[in-house]
Design a protein around this motif. Structure first.
Motif, PDB file in Angstrom:
ATOM      1  N   GLU A  30      54.787  38.121  37.265  1.00 15.60           N
ATOM      2  CA  GLU A  30      53.825  38.762  36.320  1.00 15.60           C
ATOM      3  C   GLU A  30      52.146  38.768  36.145  1.00 15.60           C
ATOM      4  N   ALA A  31      51.384  38.870  35.994  1.00 11.58           N
ATOM      5  CA  ALA A  31      50.312  38.311  35.279  1.00 11.58           C
ATOM      6  C   ALA A  31      50.110  37.255  34.730  1.00 11.58           C
ATOM      7  N   ILE A  32      49.140  36.565  35.214  1.00 11.98           N
ATOM      8  CA  ILE A  32      48.729  35.240  33.852  1.00 11.98           C
ATOM      9  C   ILE A  32      47.667  34.722  33.969  1.00 11.98           C
ATOM     10  N   THR A  33      47.042  36.162  34.198  1.00  9.27           N
ATOM     11  CA  THR A  33      45.768  36.573  33.059  1.00  9.27           C
ATOM     12  C   THR A  33      44.993  37.434  33.167  1.00  9.27           C
ATOM     13  N   THR A  34      43.935  37.800  32.804  1.00  9.85           N
ATOM     14  CA  THR A  34      43.363  39.518  33.755  1.00  9.85           C
ATOM     15  C   THR A  34      42.762  39.106  34.951  1.00  9.85           C
ATOM     16  N   VAL A  35      43.688  39.812  35.680  1.00  8.01           N
ATOM     17  CA  VAL A  35      42.739  40.186  37.182  1.00  8.01           C
ATOM     18  C   VAL A  35      42.860  41.461  37.169  1.00  8.01           C
ATOM     19  N   HIS A  36      41.901  41.383  38.368  1.00  3.67           N
ATOM     20  CA  HIS A  36      41.617  42.637  39.220  1.00  3.67           C
ATOM     21  C   HIS A  36      43.256  43.164  40.247  1.00  3.67           C
ATOM     22  N   LEU A  37      43.681  44.584  40.248  1.00  6.48           N
ATOM     23  CA  LEU A  37      44.416  44.870  40.895  1.00  6.48           C
ATOM     24  C   LEU A  37      43.850  45.975  42.432  1.00  6.48           C
ATOM     25  N   ARG A  38      43.454  45.639  43.142  1.00  7.66           N
ATOM     26  CA  ARG A  38      42.183  45.997  44.489  1.00  7.66           C
ATOM     27  C   ARG A  38      43.550  47.315  45.903  1.00  7.66           C
ATOM     28  N   SER A  39      42.398  47.652  45.742  1.00 10.40           N
ATOM     29  CA  SER A  39      42.763  48.743  46.887  1.00 10.40           C
ATOM     30  C   SER A  39      42.708  48.084  48.930  1.00 10.40           C
ATOM     31  N   GLY A  40      42.379  46.675  48.751  1.00  3.86           N
ATOM     32  CA  GLY A  40      42.997  45.761  49.497  1.00  3.86           C
ATOM     33  C   GLY A  40      43.008  44.157  49.787  1.00  3.86           C
ATOM     34  N   SER A  47      38.206  48.121  43.267  1.00 10.13           N
ATOM     35  CA  SER A  47      39.326  47.694  42.019  1.00 10.13           C
ATOM     36  C   SER A  47      40.080  48.963  41.314  1.00 10.13           C
ATOM     37  N   LEU A  48      41.216  48.654  41.318  1.00 18.82           N
ATOM     38  CA  LEU A  48      42.156  49.979  40.642  1.00 18.82           C
ATOM     39  C   LEU A  48      42.425  49.758  39.323  1.00 18.82           C
ATOM     40  N   GLY A  49      41.864  49.414  39.283  1.00 18.41           N
ATOM     41  CA  GLY A  49      42.127  48.277  37.599  1.00 18.41           C
ATOM     42  C   GLY A  49      42.556  47.303  37.038  1.00 18.41           C
ATOM     43  N   LEU A  50      42.497  46.823  35.926  1.00 15.97           N
ATOM     44  CA  LEU A  50      42.456  45.490  35.313  1.00 15.97           C
ATOM     45  C   LEU A  50      43.970  45.029  35.135  1.00 15.97           C
ATOM     46  N   LEU A  51      44.351  44.054  35.620  1.00 17.87           N
ATOM     47  CA  LEU A  51      46.140  43.628  34.957  1.00 17.87           C
ATOM     48  C   LEU A  51      46.112  42.757  33.833  1.00 17.87           C
ATOM     49  N   ARG A  52      46.565  42.537  33.322  1.00 19.01           N
ATOM     50  CA  ARG A  52      46.914  41.737  31.594  1.00 19.01           C
ATOM     51  C   ARG A  52      47.485  41.082  31.897  1.00 19.01           C
ATOM     52  N   GLU A  53      47.734  39.844  31.446  1.00 17.48           N
ATOM     53  CA  GLU A  53      48.387  38.777  30.865  1.00 17.48           C
ATOM     54  C   GLU A  53      50.147  39.269  30.941  1.00 17.48           C
ATOM     55  N   GLY A  54      51.312  38.941  31.602  1.00 16.58           N
ATOM     56  CA  GLY A  54      52.211  39.704  31.413  1.00 16.58           C
ATOM     57  C   GLY A  54      52.620  40.691  31.823  1.00 16.58           C
ATOM     58  N   ASP A  55      52.007  41.611  32.781  1.00 20.08           N
ATOM     59  CA  ASP A  55      51.915  42.810  32.893  1.00 20.08           C
ATOM     60  C   ASP A  55      52.684  42.721  34.548  1.00 20.08           C
ATOM     61  N   ARG A  56      53.731  43.562  34.429  1.00 22.08           N
ATOM     62  CA  ARG A  56      54.625  43.398  34.816  1.00 22.08           C
ATOM     63  C   ARG A  56      54.295  44.243  36.729  1.00 22.08           C
ATOM     64  N   LEU A  57      54.874  43.255  37.986  1.00 26.95           N
ATOM     65  CA  LEU A  57      54.377  43.812  39.147  1.00 26.95           C
ATOM     66  C   LEU A  57      55.631  43.934  39.824  1.00 26.95           C
ATOM     67  N   GLY A  58      56.235  44.671  41.084  1.00 27.74           N
ATOM     68  CA  GLY A  58      57.057  44.213  41.685  1.00 27.74           C
ATOM     69  C   GLY A  58      57.452  43.352  43.222  1.00 27.74           C
TER      70      GLY A  58
END
Length: 102
Positions: A30-40, A47-58
């Motif tokens: 999970e993201a620990i802060t606001t961070v960009h999900l990037r294409s590379g 940037s493909l968009g912003l992740l916020r704290e708690g957003d879950r990732l595989g």
């Protein structure tokens, strides 16, 4: 005709049906802060968009220079669709805490 007991059992099953319980290996991150999900793997990529704290990732599929290629497990707070693949700086992620209810 459905009996009351059968209807109650069906309703309970429908309420608790959902994703298969996560295994320890499938909890993801999970993201620990606001961070960009990037294409590379780098801040120079789109940037493909912003992740916020708690957003879950595989669990990462690739790792390169401190960046992890991963995917969103759910729709994010900022609206990135579930299953979107991108790169995130690893230092902005932590392992998710999983619980298994039985």
């Amino acid at each position: 005709m459905i009996t009351a007991a059968a209807a109650a059992a069906f309703t309970a099953a429908a309420l608790f049906a959902g994703p298969v319980p996560a295994t320890a290996a499938g909890c993801g991150y999970e993201a620990i802060t606001t961070v960009h999900l990037r294409s590379g793997p780098g801040s120079g990529y789109v940037s493909l968009g912003l992740l916020r704290e708690g957003d879950r990732l595989g669990t990462p599929k690739q790792k390169r220079g401190g960046w992890w290629k991963t995917f969103t497990m759910d729709r994010t707070v900022s609206g990135i669709k579930a299953g979107k693949t991108g790169w995130v700086k690893a230092s902005y992620l932590r392992k998710s805490v999983c619980m298994r209810l039985e």
